[in-house]
Design a protein around this motif. Sequence first.
Motif, PDB file in Angstrom:
ATOM      1  N   ALA A   1       0.811  -1.220   0.000  1.00  0.00           N
ATOM      2  CA  ALA A   1       0.000   0.000   0.000  1.00  0.00           C
ATOM      3  C   ALA A   1       0.843   1.268   0.000  1.00  0.00           C
ATOM      4  O   ALA A   1       0.302   2.361   0.095  1.00  0.00           O
ATOM      5  CB  ALA A   1      -0.935   0.006   1.212  1.00  0.00           C
ATOM      6  N   GLY A   2       2.159   1.116  -0.090  1.00  0.00           N
ATOM      7  CA  GLY A   2       3.014   2.280  -0.272  1.00  0.00           C
ATOM      8  C   GLY A   2       3.746   2.779   0.953  1.00  0.00           C
ATOM      9  O   GLY A   2       4.410   3.818   0.876  1.00  0.00           O
ATOM     10  N   VAL A   3       3.657   2.075   2.104  1.00  0.00           N
ATOM     11  CA  VAL A   3       4.450   2.484   3.270  1.00  0.00           C
ATOM     12  C   VAL A   3       5.919   2.272   2.935  1.00  0.00           C
ATOM     13  O   VAL A   3       6.332   1.173   2.543  1.00  0.00           O
ATOM     14  CB  VAL A   3       4.039   1.688   4.524  1.00  0.00           C
ATOM     15  CG1 VAL A   3       4.934   2.051   5.703  1.00  0.00           C
ATOM     16  CG2 VAL A   3       2.573   1.964   4.869  1.00  0.00           C
ATOM     17  N   GLY A   4       6.716   3.308   3.100  1.00  0.00           N
ATOM     18  CA  GLY A   4       8.088   3.283   2.587  1.00  0.00           C
ATOM     19  C   GLY A   4       8.988   2.260   3.220  1.00  0.00           C
ATOM     20  O   GLY A   4       9.780   1.612   2.543  1.00  0.00           O
ATOM     21  N   ARG A   5       8.874   2.084   4.541  1.00  0.00           N
ATOM     22  CA  ARG A   5       9.750   1.126   5.214  1.00  0.00           C
ATOM     23  C   ARG A   5       8.926   0.304   6.187  1.00  0.00           C
ATOM     24  O   ARG A   5       8.296   0.854   7.090  1.00  0.00           O
ATOM     25  CB  ARG A   5      10.875   1.844   5.953  1.00  0.00           C
ATOM     26  CG  ARG A   5      11.824   0.885   6.667  1.00  0.00           C
ATOM     27  CD  ARG A   5      13.006   1.612   7.268  1.00  0.00           C
ATOM     28  NE  ARG A   5      13.801   0.717   8.110  1.00  0.00           N
ATOM     29  CZ  ARG A   5      14.825   1.111   8.850  1.00  0.00           C
ATOM     30  NH1 ARG A   5      15.196   2.384   8.848  1.00  0.00           N
ATOM     31  NH2 ARG A   5      15.494   0.252   9.606  1.00  0.00           N
ATOM     32  N   VAL A   6       8.924  -0.995   5.991  1.00  0.00           N
ATOM     33  CA  VAL A   6       8.225  -1.923   6.876  1.00  0.00           C
ATOM     34  C   VAL A   6       9.245  -2.919   7.409  1.00  0.00           C
ATOM     35  O   VAL A   6       9.805  -3.715   6.647  1.00  0.00           O
ATOM     36  CB  VAL A   6       7.086  -2.661   6.149  1.00  0.00           C
ATOM     37  CG1 VAL A   6       6.368  -3.604   7.114  1.00  0.00           C
ATOM     38  CG2 VAL A   6       6.096  -1.667   5.541  1.00  0.00           C
ATOM     39  N   ASP A   7       9.538  -2.836   8.709  1.00  0.00           N
ATOM     40  CA  ASP A   7      10.461  -3.760   9.351  1.00  0.00           C
ATOM     41  C   ASP A   7       9.663  -4.883  10.010  1.00  0.00           C
ATOM     42  O   ASP A   7       8.581  -4.647  10.552  1.00  0.00           O
ATOM     43  CB  ASP A   7      11.286  -3.048  10.429  1.00  0.00           C
ATOM     44  CG  ASP A   7      12.021  -1.830   9.894  1.00  0.00           C
ATOM     45  OD1 ASP A   7      12.440  -1.872   8.729  1.00  0.00           O
ATOM     46  OD2 ASP A   7      12.155  -0.841  10.638  1.00  0.00           O
ATOM     47  N   VAL A   8      10.190  -6.092   9.973  1.00  0.00           N
ATOM     48  CA  VAL A   8       9.533  -7.235  10.612  1.00  0.00           C
ATOM     49  C   VAL A   8      10.512  -7.879  11.576  1.00  0.00           C
ATOM     50  O   VAL A   8      11.647  -8.196  11.199  1.00  0.00           O
ATOM     51  CB  VAL A   8       9.056  -8.269   9.576  1.00  0.00           C
ATOM     52  CG1 VAL A   8       8.251  -9.376  10.268  1.00  0.00           C
ATOM     53  CG2 VAL A   8       8.205  -7.611   8.496  1.00  0.00           C
ATOM     54  N   LEU A   9      10.067  -8.064  12.816  1.00  0.00           N
ATOM     55  CA  LEU A   9      10.889  -8.708  13.833  1.00  0.00           C
ATOM     56  C   LEU A   9      10.249 -10.023  14.259  1.00  0.00           C
ATOM     57  O   LEU A   9       9.057 -10.071  14.561  1.00  0.00           O
ATOM     58  CB  LEU A   9      11.041  -7.806  15.062  1.00  0.00           C
ATOM     59  CG  LEU A   9      11.730  -6.456  14.883  1.00  0.00           C
ATOM     60  CD1 LEU A   9      11.843  -5.757  16.227  1.00  0.00           C
ATOM     61  CD2 LEU A   9      13.101  -6.620  14.251  1.00  0.00           C
ATOM     62  N   ASP A  10      11.030 -11.080  14.272  1.00  0.00           N
ATOM     63  CA  ASP A  10      10.594 -12.374  14.805  1.00  0.00           C
ATOM     64  C   ASP A  10      11.795 -13.289  14.855  1.00  0.00           C
ATOM     65  O   ASP A  10      12.808 -13.056  14.191  1.00  0.00           O
ATOM     66  CB  ASP A  10       9.488 -12.985  13.935  1.00  0.00           C
ATOM     67  CG  ASP A  10       8.591 -13.937  14.734  1.00  0.00           C
ATOM     68  OD1 ASP A  10       8.997 -14.329  15.852  1.00  0.00           O
ATOM     69  OD2 ASP A  10       7.507 -14.292  14.248  1.00  0.00           O
ATOM     70  N   GLY A  11      11.696 -14.332  15.655  1.00  0.00           N
ATOM     71  CA  GLY A  11      12.782 -15.297  15.769  1.00  0.00           C
ATOM     72  C   GLY A  11      12.381 -16.647  15.229  1.00  0.00           C
ATOM     73  O   GLY A  11      11.250 -16.859  14.784  1.00  0.00           O
ATOM     74  N   GLY A  12      13.317 -17.559  15.267  1.00  0.00           N
ATOM     75  CA  GLY A  12      13.036 -18.924  14.844  1.00  0.00           C
ATOM     76  C   GLY A  12      12.962 -19.076  13.335  1.00  0.00           C
ATOM     77  O   GLY A  12      13.367 -18.189  12.573  1.00  0.00           O
ATOM     78  N   HIS A  13      12.449 -20.223  12.922  1.00  0.00           N
ATOM     79  CA  HIS A  13      12.383 -20.566  11.504  1.00  0.00           C
ATOM     80  C   HIS A  13      10.927 -20.796  11.099  1.00  0.00           C
ATOM     81  O   HIS A  13      10.077 -21.139  11.920  1.00  0.00           O
ATOM     82  CB  HIS A  13      13.216 -21.812  11.223  1.00  0.00           C
ATOM     83  CG  HIS A  13      14.674 -21.618  11.466  1.00  0.00           C
ATOM     84  ND1 HIS A  13      15.225 -21.634  12.743  1.00  0.00           N
ATOM     85  CD2 HIS A  13      15.705 -21.388  10.617  1.00  0.00           C
ATOM     86  CE1 HIS A  13      16.540 -21.427  12.656  1.00  0.00           C
ATOM     87  NE2 HIS A  13      16.853 -21.282  11.372  1.00  0.00           N
ATOM     88  N   VAL A  14      10.679 -20.593   9.814  1.00  0.00           N
ATOM     89  CA  VAL A  14       9.323 -20.734   9.281  1.00  0.00           C
ATOM     90  C   VAL A  14       8.872 -22.188   9.404  1.00  0.00           C
ATOM     91  O   VAL A  14       9.561 -23.110   8.962  1.00  0.00           O
ATOM     92  CB  VAL A  14       9.264 -20.287   7.810  1.00  0.00           C
ATOM     93  CG1 VAL A  14       7.856 -20.480   7.248  1.00  0.00           C
ATOM     94  CG2 VAL A  14       9.702 -18.829   7.674  1.00  0.00           C
ATOM     95  N   GLU A  15       7.712 -22.370  10.007  1.00  0.00           N
ATOM     96  CA  GLU A  15       7.106 -23.690  10.137  1.00  0.00           C
ATOM     97  C   GLU A  15       6.009 -23.854   9.078  1.00  0.00           C
ATOM     98  O   GLU A  15       5.496 -22.861   8.557  1.00  0.00           O
ATOM     99  CB  GLU A  15       6.492 -23.859  11.536  1.00  0.00           C
ATOM    100  CG  GLU A  15       7.462 -23.698  12.686  1.00  0.00           C
ATOM    101  CD  GLU A  15       8.384 -24.896  12.840  1.00  0.00           C
ATOM    102  OE1 GLU A  15       8.237 -25.870  12.071  1.00  0.00           O
ATOM    103  OE2 GLU A  15       9.257 -24.863  13.731  1.00  0.00           O
ATOM    104  N   PRO A  16       5.652 -25.090   8.751  1.00  0.00           N
ATOM    105  CA  PRO A  16       4.607 -25.283   7.728  1.00  0.00           C
ATOM    106  C   PRO A  16       3.312 -24.561   8.059  1.00  0.00           C
ATOM    107  O   PRO A  16       2.622 -24.075   7.154  1.00  0.00           O
ATOM    108  CB  PRO A  16       4.419 -26.802   7.714  1.00  0.00           C
ATOM    109  CG  PRO A  16       5.736 -27.351   8.173  1.00  0.00           C
ATOM    110  CD  PRO A  16       6.245 -26.370   9.176  1.00  0.00           C
ATOM    111  N   TRP A  17       2.959 -24.456   9.337  1.00  0.00           N
ATOM    112  CA  TRP A  17       1.702 -23.800   9.694  1.00  0.00           C
ATOM    113  C   TRP A  17       1.804 -22.271   9.705  1.00  0.00           C
ATOM    114  O   TRP A  17       0.811 -21.598   9.947  1.00  0.00           O
ATOM    115  CB  TRP A  17       1.222 -24.293  11.061  1.00  0.00           C
ATOM    116  CG  TRP A  17       2.266 -24.303  12.125  1.00  0.00           C
ATOM    117  CD1 TRP A  17       2.617 -23.281  12.940  1.00  0.00           C
ATOM    118  CD2 TRP A  17       3.110 -25.403  12.477  1.00  0.00           C
ATOM    119  NE1 TRP A  17       3.625 -23.653  13.787  1.00  0.00           N
ATOM    120  CE2 TRP A  17       3.943 -24.974  13.529  1.00  0.00           C
ATOM    121  CE3 TRP A  17       3.235 -26.722  12.017  1.00  0.00           C
ATOM    122  CZ2 TRP A  17       4.900 -25.796  14.124  1.00  0.00           C
ATOM    123  CZ3 TRP A  17       4.187 -27.544  12.610  1.00  0.00           C
ATOM    124  CH2 TRP A  17       5.002 -27.082  13.649  1.00  0.00           C
TER     125      TRP A  17
END
Length: 392
Positions: free
Chosen positions: A152-168
């Motif tokens: 939608a045009g937001v210039g900077r979107v940071d994402v914080l999280d740990g671990g690894h992607v799980e199938p769910w």
Amino acid sequence: MHPTLKPALRRGWRDLSTVQFGVAPAHALVLGPMDTATSSFLTLLDGTRGLPLLHEEARRMGLPDGHVDRLVGELSRAGLLDDSTGGGPAADGLRGRSGVMDRLRADLASLSLSSSEPGEAIGKLAARRAMRVRVQGAGRVGALVAAILAGAGVGRVDVLDGGHVEPWDVAPGGLPAESIGERRDAAARRLVRGSAPDRPPRAAPPKRSAATDRPGGTGPDAEGEAGLSLVIIAPRDGLHAYAPDAGAAEELLAAGTPHLYAGVIEGTGVVGPLVLPGATACAGCLFRRRSDHDPTWPRMLAQWRSGRARHVPACDLALSTSVAGLVAGHALAFLDGAPSACTDARWEASVPNFAWHARPVRAHPACPCGAAAHIKGDRLTTDTDPHATMAG
């Protein structure tokens, strides 16, 4: 000014002299009476002509002097007019990026419906490019929210999280199946880059301060609080959205950073509250209010938070997608300067009926966030001075 009738509103004639702009009641307007020459003149309001040329066209059509200015004024006051050259320098820069504008054209049309002044919509869209939002959590809700905001045009979107992607964690529009096993933060960053219409504009270097010069860099800039327009807290464990830990938001409150909670707990989706530090109810207020009504709440919450979950949490795909869409919508409205229905309120919906309803979240007088005192002060001012609300 190059006037243009807002293209988002369909136009139709109710009779020979009355025109209706818009279909749905939320934005529909009826204007009349309107003569045949004026109705023909409306087709010229397409953004390709400035006012001098429109005056010339009006004279050729036999319209009286001053008719164009009166018509443009009426359409503008009714919120039906836009300006294809308005919005300021940032909007001009956005218009110059044709590929980006094509990606954002539908968003621009939607923004025009909630913008009353000509040129205001593209000004808001251009302003989004200078904003920075942080999403805490890269599960089914958080990852999709981050993708929507970037798209939608937001210039900077940071994402914080740990671990690894799980199938769910995988969801349409969110983290793809190919990211299973990758670090969540890395996969989410790639998702954001792929969702954005272009690369964000270069940010100015942060100002240095005594806080950021401390050993370890533990000040707001080092922690990423400075310059944040909004933080969206969308934990994969929905309990932390339904009953958020007040201590986890202390830095946000101290920095004055607005933050919005969202998630899925069991079969219930939660959006809100939107916390405006010192002005609206926070996580601490939510905890204290719940404890006042249910003295066992702290004991129950301590049990639910302790230990490690041994099962995959329930997170219905349709519900998580609904939550992500709703929280992204509220976030964008807030960033664009509109009032939010999530301040002092939390929206909830549960499977299988998906009926959204709001639950009030009131500031608590014992909470150190100070929102209760702020609200009390506002009410006192309003009660003692009937003109106080007119000051702005």
